[in-house]
Design a protein around this motif. Structure first.
Motif, short mmCIF file in Angstrom:
data_model
loop_
_atom_site.label_atom_id
_atom_site.label_comp_id
_atom_site.label_asym_id
_atom_site.label_seq_id
_atom_site.Cartn_x
_atom_site.Cartn_y
_atom_site.Cartn_z
N GLY A 148 -30.33 50.67 -37.17
CA GLY A 148 -29.19 49.35 -37.92
C GLY A 148 -28.91 49.89 -39.04
N GLY A 154 -23.54 53.12 -47.88
CA GLY A 154 -24.80 51.84 -48.73
C GLY A 154 -25.01 51.96 -50.40
N GLU A 156 -19.40 49.96 -48.59
CA GLU A 156 -21.33 48.93 -48.97
C GLU A 156 -20.64 47.81 -48.00
C1 LIG Z 1 -32.10 49.78 -51.17
S1 LIG Z 1 -30.37 49.34 -51.13
C2 LIG Z 1 -29.73 50.83 -52.04
C3 LIG Z 1 -28.00 50.59 -52.66
C4 LIG Z 1 -27.99 52.31 -53.56
N1 LIG Z 1 -27.25 52.74 -53.23
C5 LIG Z 1 -28.57 51.84 -54.59
O1 LIG Z 1 -29.29 53.07 -55.13
O2 LIG Z 1 -29.20 50.94 -55.32
C6 LIG Z 1 -29.22 49.81 -49.30
C7 LIG Z 1 -28.25 49.66 -49.55
O3 LIG Z 1 -27.99 49.97 -48.13
C8 LIG Z 1 -26.52 49.28 -47.23
N2 LIG Z 1 -27.19 49.35 -45.85
C9 LIG Z 1 -27.97 48.97 -45.28
N3 LIG Z 1 -28.00 49.08 -43.85
C10 LIG Z 1 -26.42 50.15 -44.25
C11 LIG Z 1 -25.58 50.27 -42.47
N4 LIG Z 1 -25.92 50.05 -41.51
N5 LIG Z 1 -24.33 51.40 -43.03
C12 LIG Z 1 -24.21 50.62 -44.69
N6 LIG Z 1 -24.73 51.07 -45.66
C13 LIG Z 1 -25.84 49.73 -45.18
C14 LIG Z 1 -27.14 47.39 -48.05
O4 LIG Z 1 -26.98 46.46 -48.33
C15 LIG Z 1 -27.98 48.84 -49.31
O5 LIG Z 1 -26.18 47.95 -50.65
#
Ligand SMILES: C[S@@+](CC[C@H](N)C(=O)[O-])C[C@H]1O[C@@H](n2cnc3c(N)ncnc32)[C@H](O)[C@@H]1O
Length: 261
Positions: free
Chosen positions: A163, A89, A110
């Motif tokens: 999810g 993520g 990601e």
């Molecule tokens: C609040 S953002 C944080 C992004 C980054 N790590 C940051 O600190 O800015 C949450 C991230 O988790 C990813 N995400 C959401 N659900 C996910 C999943 N099931 N598996 C992997 N990544 C996921 C989203 O696409 C998003 O990029």
């Protein structure tokens, strides 16, 4: 990450930006996880609205995270000698850019394509294009070999919801971590849940502020992401906004586990 608004008001301005018609931007794999019933409504579901933000307005999300910088204690705490790092993520790289260049290899996973593109560009501009690999994937199905990494991290991304991580996601993070390596959930949002899986908590002290690019940007972004604080941000007219004003806990904590040998 805790955004303590009353549930009915949570993310009300963000929810207003998108409609169910926008859900077409999700891939089939994404829809399975983020809108499993096939009938999600981002106007009612703030978690879904965040997913649409990542895909429809990635630059807006990036402006927010540039303001919400991590406490330096977190970077100092993470093992400096981790040779292989996996981040799940990774988003547009708030943590990734800090980790790149530390070890021999960094895999940044990601799901949102627009964020991957943004992250690749930022890593390239920072000269880390060669050692960092940005790849699609989900918590519950990580595209990484068992025991690959010395350090597996997620920053403001993992939640107990299936999810967005859940038990399957935690098990996957631990699977790809080598015995004796470390799994770290940064800016965690459910400490009791993580503690039940053997995760320990670390919090770094000191006052923290979100640091927007300008007073105007603070007002604009507070209007979207912290509507309850928008009037106060406008009254102050400063680019630095203390987290208590925004009403969220600062990005200064983590939960970690050393994987059994
Ligand atoms: C609040 S953002 C944080 C992004 C980054 N790590 C940051 O600190 O800015 C949450 C991230 O988790 C990813 N995400 C959401 N659900 C996910 C999943 N099931 N598996 C992997 N990544 C996921 C989203 O696409 C998003 O990029």
């Amino acid at each position: 990450m805790v955004r303590p608004e009353a549930p009915a008001r949570r993310g009300r301005e963000l929810r207003r930006r998108y409609t169910a018609a926008d859900l077409g931007v999700l891939t089939r794999e994404e829809a399975t996880r983020f809108a499993p019933g096939g009938d999600g409504d981002p106007q009612a579901d703030v978690v879904l609205a965040w997913q649409l933000l990542y895909r429809l307005e990635p630059e807006l999300y990036d402006r927010l995270i540039r303001a919400e910088r991590l406490h330096p204690g977190i970077l100092g705490w993470l093992p400096p000698d981790a040779d292989r790092i996996v981040e799940v993520g990774a988003g547009s790289g708030r943590l990734t850019l800090q980790l790149a260049g530390r070890g021999r290899e960094l895999v940044a996973i990601e799901p949102a394509r627009p964020l991957r593109q943004l992250l690749r560009r930022k890593l390239g501009e920072a000269g880390h294009g060669d050692c960092a690999r940005v790849t699609p994937g989900f918590f519950d199905e990580l595209p990484v070999a068992t025991g690959f990494a010395d350090l597996v991290v997620a920053c403001s991304a993992f939640t107990p919801a299936s999810g967005h991580g859940g038990e399957a996601g935690l098990a996957e993070m631990e699977r790809v971590c080598r015995p004796g390596g470390c799994v770290a959930i940064i800016w965690p949002n459910n400490l009791d849940w993580l503690a039940a899986f053997g995760y320990q908590y670390v919090c770094f002290e000191g006052e923290m502020s979100a640091e927007f690019a300008s007073p105007q940007e603070a007002i604009e972004l507070a209007g979207i992401f912290y509507p309850g604080a928008a009037a106060e941000v406008r009254r102050r007219g400063r680019r630095r906004v203390p987290y208590p004003v925004l009403g969220i806990n600062p990005p200064r904590d983590l939960a970690f586990k050393v994987v059994a040998r």
